[in-house]
Design a protein around this motif. Structure first.
Motif, PDB file in Angstrom:
ATOM      1  N   LYS A   1       0.732  -1.217  -0.012  1.00  0.00           N
ATOM      2  CA  LYS A   1       0.030   0.063  -0.208  1.00  0.00           C
ATOM      3  C   LYS A   1       0.937   1.348   0.030  1.00  0.00           C
ATOM      4  O   LYS A   1       0.567   2.174  -0.553  1.00  0.00           O
ATOM      5  N   LEU A   2       2.035   1.465   0.578  1.00  0.00           N
ATOM      6  CA  LEU A   2       2.840   2.392   0.772  1.00  0.00           C
ATOM      7  C   LEU A   2       3.183   2.914  -0.925  1.00  0.00           C
ATOM      8  O   LEU A   2       3.271   4.028  -0.943  1.00  0.00           O
TER       9      LEU A   2
ATOM     10  N   ASP B   1       0.202   4.084  -2.599  1.00  0.00           N
ATOM     11  CA  ASP B   1      -0.380   5.358  -2.094  1.00  0.00           C
ATOM     12  C   ASP B   1       0.540   6.514  -3.026  1.00  0.00           C
ATOM     13  O   ASP B   1      -0.025   7.450  -3.270  1.00  0.00           O
TER      14      ASP B   1
ATOM     15  N   ASN C   1      -1.713   9.098  -4.791  1.00  0.00           N
ATOM     16  CA  ASN C   1      -1.863  10.609  -4.265  1.00  0.00           C
ATOM     17  C   ASN C   1      -0.849  11.380  -4.961  1.00  0.00           C
ATOM     18  O   ASN C   1      -1.061  12.585  -4.721  1.00  0.00           O
TER      19      ASN C   1
ATOM     20  N   LEU D   1      -7.086   0.312  -0.470  1.00  0.00           N
ATOM     21  CA  LEU D   1      -6.706   1.330  -1.716  1.00  0.00           C
ATOM     22  C   LEU D   1      -7.942   2.040  -2.215  1.00  0.00           C
ATOM     23  O   LEU D   1      -7.637   3.033  -2.969  1.00  0.00           O
ATOM     24  N   ASN D   2      -9.107   1.909  -1.575  1.00  0.00           N
ATOM     25  CA  ASN D   2     -10.241   2.749  -1.847  1.00  0.00           C
ATOM     26  C   ASN D   2     -10.393   2.639  -3.639  1.00  0.00           C
ATOM     27  O   ASN D   2     -10.569   3.730  -4.031  1.00  0.00           O
TER      28      ASN D   2
ATOM     29  N   THR E   1     -12.136   1.391   4.814  1.00  0.00           N
ATOM     30  CA  THR E   1     -11.102   2.394   4.446  1.00  0.00           C
ATOM     31  C   THR E   1     -10.382   3.066   5.648  1.00  0.00           C
ATOM     32  O   THR E   1      -9.606   3.586   5.728  1.00  0.00           O
TER      33      THR E   1
ATOM     34  N   GLU F   1      -6.932   3.072   7.348  1.00  0.00           N
ATOM     35  CA  GLU F   1      -5.979   4.194   7.696  1.00  0.00           C
ATOM     36  C   GLU F   1      -5.433   4.426   9.017  1.00  0.00           C
ATOM     37  O   GLU F   1      -4.316   4.576   9.345  1.00  0.00           O
TER      38      GLU F   1
END
Length: 531
Positions: free
Chosen positions: A410-411, A414, A418, A448-449, A505, A509
């Protein structure tokens, strides 16, 4: 069944084999992509002299068991044997280091993608090329061996990946699919081969080592999907099927890495599409419209099997710690005389995790069986923490291990979403973790949305993907790869699409805040373990 038997006896079939981290899978498909039979063999890497490796003999022993298991299934299900096929494909774990001398002797044990022992080489090459060179890449391993003054380097005649090695032994051809090659050395997507400027830079940078070779002469030839990669030789047929039933002459597609075959198995080779493969490692592959704005250590730049740019968010660890805990639960049940099949145990525990808190009740887990570059760890040390004020129950315990399985990946994702604002229109998941429907999919989609889809073929993953690439050989003059997948394979595919859950989600977080803050705990544990 009679129709399938006839297809097999006439050779209107295709064989795909993938050497994954913990299992070698073999699939037999009809030319419309339908899976007719599967086989497999379990294997496991070993940490020997601080190197994650597989023994050369294990490659062939386990490969033969996997193929034999496939042949056995065909015999039992269709009452016939496999003699020939329209195509055969080999896929395997990407990256790593397999060097050979002129006589074809392996010079050092296989150094797999799981090792984090090339930091110095990775950093120097990234600076030299201004291009991300992760520690897993073959060129990083080669350069680190130079920096370490390893004596075998004077004898090196050829380096390759695991898929390239197996393909070479089956066909005599030292070639590699462009997707797998892109994890050895940077690719020029215009020429569809290694980046010549970077080859020259590398050769110049190692002149002081006085090596008797130039890098371009060590690397396998790059091929793209649809190109012929040779034919199964008599020696190769016996290597794969010692029974002698399988005959030589079968055409092979370019050998590919598991990332590339994952893209094929999920039909994610167009710009703005992506897939996530989750097994021993976890990696997301997002097909890019353009190059990223800068170099990120958390992201690789590789290619699809046709040579399109792909950003890879890779994590070395995913399901190993989950497997260890599930095995422990199984052992516990056995001590009470209760026998539950492993598949049912996974399913019941995964489903039960959905009853847990969205932030795992404050629990924290790290499944780092090996090092994890995304958080700066050169070695692994699995850790589970349940603070005094946490809600420690079974549902949260399983849930936190599912959450952490995707944490390091996920890092990287993101950054893509983002910072680089990469648009993703579709993302598909594949791998054994998605076998229990609606659990890992829901967690990952929410993490991850992004909506996440899976197909019925998800658990067969790359073995089916490489079979499709082998099948593509015969129609590559009629279709390009995208058209072939859309019109011939996935035109009737049914996908299970899961939307993100807002509560999960938000809970994920909160978990990630603890995850990032707690990494020093793992570093401290590693220090204590080594002192």
């Amino acid at each position: 069944m009679q129709n399938e038997k006839q297809l097999i006896e006439q050779g209107n079939i295709v064989i795909g084999i993938e050497l994954g981290s913990t299992r070698i899978k073999a699939v037999l498909i009809a030319t419309d992509g339908t899976i007719l039979a599967t086989g497999g063999a379990d294997w496991e890497n070993q940490l020997i002299d601080d190197i994650w490796t597989y023994h050369q003999n294990d490659v062939w022993e386990k490969l033969q068991i996997a193929y034999s298991d496939l042949a056995k299934t065909v015999k039992e299900k269709y009452h016939t044997v496999i003699h020939t096929a329209k195509g055969l494909g080999i896929s395997a774990m990407m990256h790593g280091y397999l060097p050979f001398d002129k006589q074809g002797n392996q010079l050092v044990p296989f150094r797999t993608w799981r090792n984090n022992i090339t930091l110095e080489a990775s950093e120097k090459l990234t600076n030299l090329f201004q291009y991300p060179i992760p520690q897993r890449w073959s060129i990083a391993h080669l350069y680190q061996a130079l920096l370490n003054n390893e004596p075998h380097l004077n004898e090196v005649d050829h380096i390759t990946t695991l898929s390239g090695y197996v393909h070479w032994q089956l066909t005599g051809q030292k070639v590699l699919g462009i997707g797998d090659a892109s994890g050895m050395f940077p690719i020029n997507i215009e020429t569809l081969s290694y980046n010549q400027q970077m080859l020259a830079q590398f050769n110049e940078s190692i002149m002081s080592f006085n090596m008797p070779w130039k890098l371009e002469n060590l690397l396998p030839q790059v091929l793209v999907a649809g190109e012929s990669a040779g034919y199964l030789t008599e020696k190769g047929a016996k290597l794969l099927d010692p029974s002698g039933n399988l005959q030589p002459g079968i055409p092979l597609c370019p050998p590919e890495g598991d990332a590339g075959t994952g893209m094929i198995a999920t039909n994610c080779i167009k710009e703005k599409t992506g897939n996530i493969s989750a097994g021993t490692s976890a990696f997301a592959m997002i097909v890019l419209e353009k190059m990223l704005s800068k170099v990120y250590s958390e992201l690789d730049i590789v290619t699809t099997p046709t040579g399109k740019l792909v950003a890879m968010a890779h994590a070395n660890n995913c399901t190993s710690d989950i497997n260890a805990w599930v095995n422990l639960f199984g052992e516990c049940l056995e001590t009470f005389g209760i026998n539950v099949c492993t598949e049912e145990l996974y399913e019941m525990l995964f489903l039960h995790s959905l009853q847990g808190d969205t932030d795992c009740g404050g629990l924290l887990s790290y499944g780092f069986h090996s090092g994890e570059h995304n958080v700066g760890l050169s070695e692994g040390c699995p850790i589970f923490l349940h603070p005094t004020k946490s809600n420690f129950n079974l549902a949260n315990f399983i849930r936190v291990h599912l959450y952490t399985a995707f944490g390091a990946m996920k890092l990287g994702m993101d950054i893509l979403i983002n910072q680089e604002k990469v648009e993703i229109t579709r993302i598909l998941g594949h791998g054994g973790i998605f076998k229990t429907e609606g659990v890992a999919q829901k967690i990952l989609a929410s993490a991850l949305n992004i909506p996440l889809a899976t197909a019925s073929t998800a658990s067969n993953g790359g073995a089916w993907g490489i079979a499709l690439l082998a099948n593509f050989l015969e129609v590559s003059d009629t279709y390009n790869l995208e058209e072939y997948l859309d019109k011939q394979i996935f035109n009737t595919a049914k996908l299970n699409l899961i939307q993100p859950d807002k509560a999960i989600t938000e809970g994920y977080e909160r978990f990630m805040q603890r995850y990032i803050a707690g990494v020093p705990i793992v570093e401290k544990a590693l220090y204590l373990n080594c002192s």
